[in-house]
Write a protein that holds these residues in place. Sequence first.
Motif, PDB file in Angstrom:
ATOM      1  N   ARG A   1       0.835  -1.211   0.000  1.00 61.00           N
ATOM      2  CA  ARG A   1       0.000   0.000   0.000  1.00 61.00           C
ATOM      3  C   ARG A   1       0.864   1.252   0.000  1.00 61.00           C
ATOM      4  O   ARG A   1       0.580   2.217  -0.708  1.00 61.00           O
ATOM      5  N   TYR A   2       1.926   1.235   0.812  1.00 59.31           N
ATOM      6  CA  TYR A   2       2.837   2.377   0.863  1.00 59.31           C
ATOM      7  C   TYR A   2       3.539   2.555  -0.477  1.00 59.31           C
ATOM      8  O   TYR A   2       3.673   3.665  -0.991  1.00 59.31           O
ATOM      9  N   LYS A   3       3.996   1.434  -1.027  1.00 53.97           N
ATOM     10  CA  LYS A   3       4.703   1.476  -2.308  1.00 53.97           C
ATOM     11  C   LYS A   3       3.800   2.051  -3.398  1.00 53.97           C
ATOM     12  O   LYS A   3       4.217   2.910  -4.178  1.00 53.97           O
ATOM     13  N   ASN A   4       2.559   1.587  -3.449  1.00 49.72           N
ATOM     14  CA  ASN A   4       1.616   2.084  -4.459  1.00 49.72           C
ATOM     15  C   ASN A   4       1.363   3.571  -4.302  1.00 49.72           C
ATOM     16  O   ASN A   4       1.361   4.318  -5.287  1.00 49.72           O
ATOM     17  N   ALA A   5       1.149   4.011  -3.058  1.00 53.62           N
ATOM     18  CA  ALA A   5       0.851   5.426  -2.824  1.00 53.62           C
ATOM     19  C   ALA A   5       2.029   6.311  -3.239  1.00 53.62           C
ATOM     20  O   ALA A   5       1.849   7.322  -3.923  1.00 53.62           O
ATOM     21  N   LEU A   6       3.239   5.923  -2.845  1.00 57.45           N
ATOM     22  CA  LEU A   6       4.414   6.717  -3.206  1.00 57.45           C
ATOM     23  C   LEU A   6       4.678   6.674  -4.709  1.00 57.45           C
ATOM     24  O   LEU A   6       5.051   7.689  -5.298  1.00 57.45           O
ATOM     25  N   SER A   7       4.467   5.525  -5.308  1.00 56.99           N
ATOM     26  CA  SER A   7       4.669   5.415  -6.757  1.00 56.99           C
ATOM     27  C   SER A   7       3.696   6.309  -7.516  1.00 56.99           C
ATOM     28  O   SER A   7       4.079   6.985  -8.470  1.00 56.99           O
TER      29      SER A   7
ATOM     30  N   THR B   1      -6.707   9.774  -4.139  1.00 64.05           N
ATOM     31  CA  THR B   1      -7.879   9.377  -3.343  1.00 64.05           C
ATOM     32  C   THR B   1      -8.906   8.652  -4.215  1.00 64.05           C
ATOM     33  O   THR B   1      -9.508   7.678  -3.772  1.00 64.05           O
ATOM     34  N   GLU B   2      -9.060   9.099  -5.453  1.00 66.60           N
ATOM     35  CA  GLU B   2      -9.994   8.439  -6.362  1.00 66.60           C
ATOM     36  C   GLU B   2      -9.486   7.057  -6.779  1.00 66.60           C
ATOM     37  O   GLU B   2     -10.239   6.092  -6.830  1.00 66.60           O
ATOM     38  N   ILE B   3      -8.204   6.964  -7.068  1.00 62.84           N
ATOM     39  CA  ILE B   3      -7.628   5.697  -7.527  1.00 62.84           C
ATOM     40  C   ILE B   3      -7.669   4.649  -6.416  1.00 62.84           C
ATOM     41  O   ILE B   3      -8.070   3.505  -6.642  1.00 62.84           O
ATOM     42  N   LEU B   4      -7.247   5.056  -5.205  1.00 64.51           N
ATOM     43  CA  LEU B   4      -7.171   4.110  -4.087  1.00 64.51           C
ATOM     44  C   LEU B   4      -8.468   4.029  -3.288  1.00 64.51           C
ATOM     45  O   LEU B   4      -8.550   3.256  -2.329  1.00 64.51           O
ATOM     46  N   LYS B   5      -9.438   4.846  -3.662  1.00 65.68           N
ATOM     47  CA  LYS B   5     -10.738   4.886  -2.976  1.00 65.68           C
ATOM     48  C   LYS B   5     -10.565   5.138  -1.474  1.00 65.68           C
ATOM     49  O   LYS B   5     -11.013   4.361  -0.638  1.00 65.68           O
ATOM     50  N   LEU B   6      -9.885   6.234  -1.167  1.00 66.78           N
ATOM     51  CA  LEU B   6      -9.637   6.665   0.209  1.00 66.78           C
ATOM     52  C   LEU B   6     -10.186   8.067   0.401  1.00 66.78           C
ATOM     53  O   LEU B   6     -10.395   8.799  -0.565  1.00 66.78           O
ATOM     54  N   SER B   7     -10.360   8.440   1.658  1.00 70.73           N
ATOM     55  CA  SER B   7     -10.700   9.834   1.929  1.00 70.73           C
ATOM     56  C   SER B   7      -9.414  10.656   1.795  1.00 70.73           C
ATOM     57  O   SER B   7      -8.303  10.115   1.811  1.00 70.73           O
TER      58      SER B   7
END
Length: 105
Positions: free
Chosen positions: A53-59, A72-78
């Motif tokens: 999850r960290y790797k994806n977010a930073l990438s 936020t849209e891609i990972l479906k997060l607030s």
Amino acid sequence: MITRKSIQHHRDHKKKLKLVEELKTNTEDDHNNEVKNTIHQKLLDALDELNPRYKNALSLMHLEGYDYEEITEILKLSYGSCRTLISRAKEQLKLKMKGSALKEI
């Protein structure tokens, strides 16, 4: 005659100095590129060791160039969760990079 020889000697000497300076600059550039490549490889290795999850977010943010809203849209997060996730990912990456630096010593 002597004047011409001295001028020619000066020109030749000047060319030699110029070549030495160019060689010195090229050698320094090669060294800088090697250091950059080494650091780049260590960074990629540390990124691979992160939680997926960290790797994806930073990438998404730093390699793909997305901003927080897009992530936020891609990972479906607030929005807040996204910022927290990226902040924690950066901290973990820093720790991994420090750990790799300590291993070398």
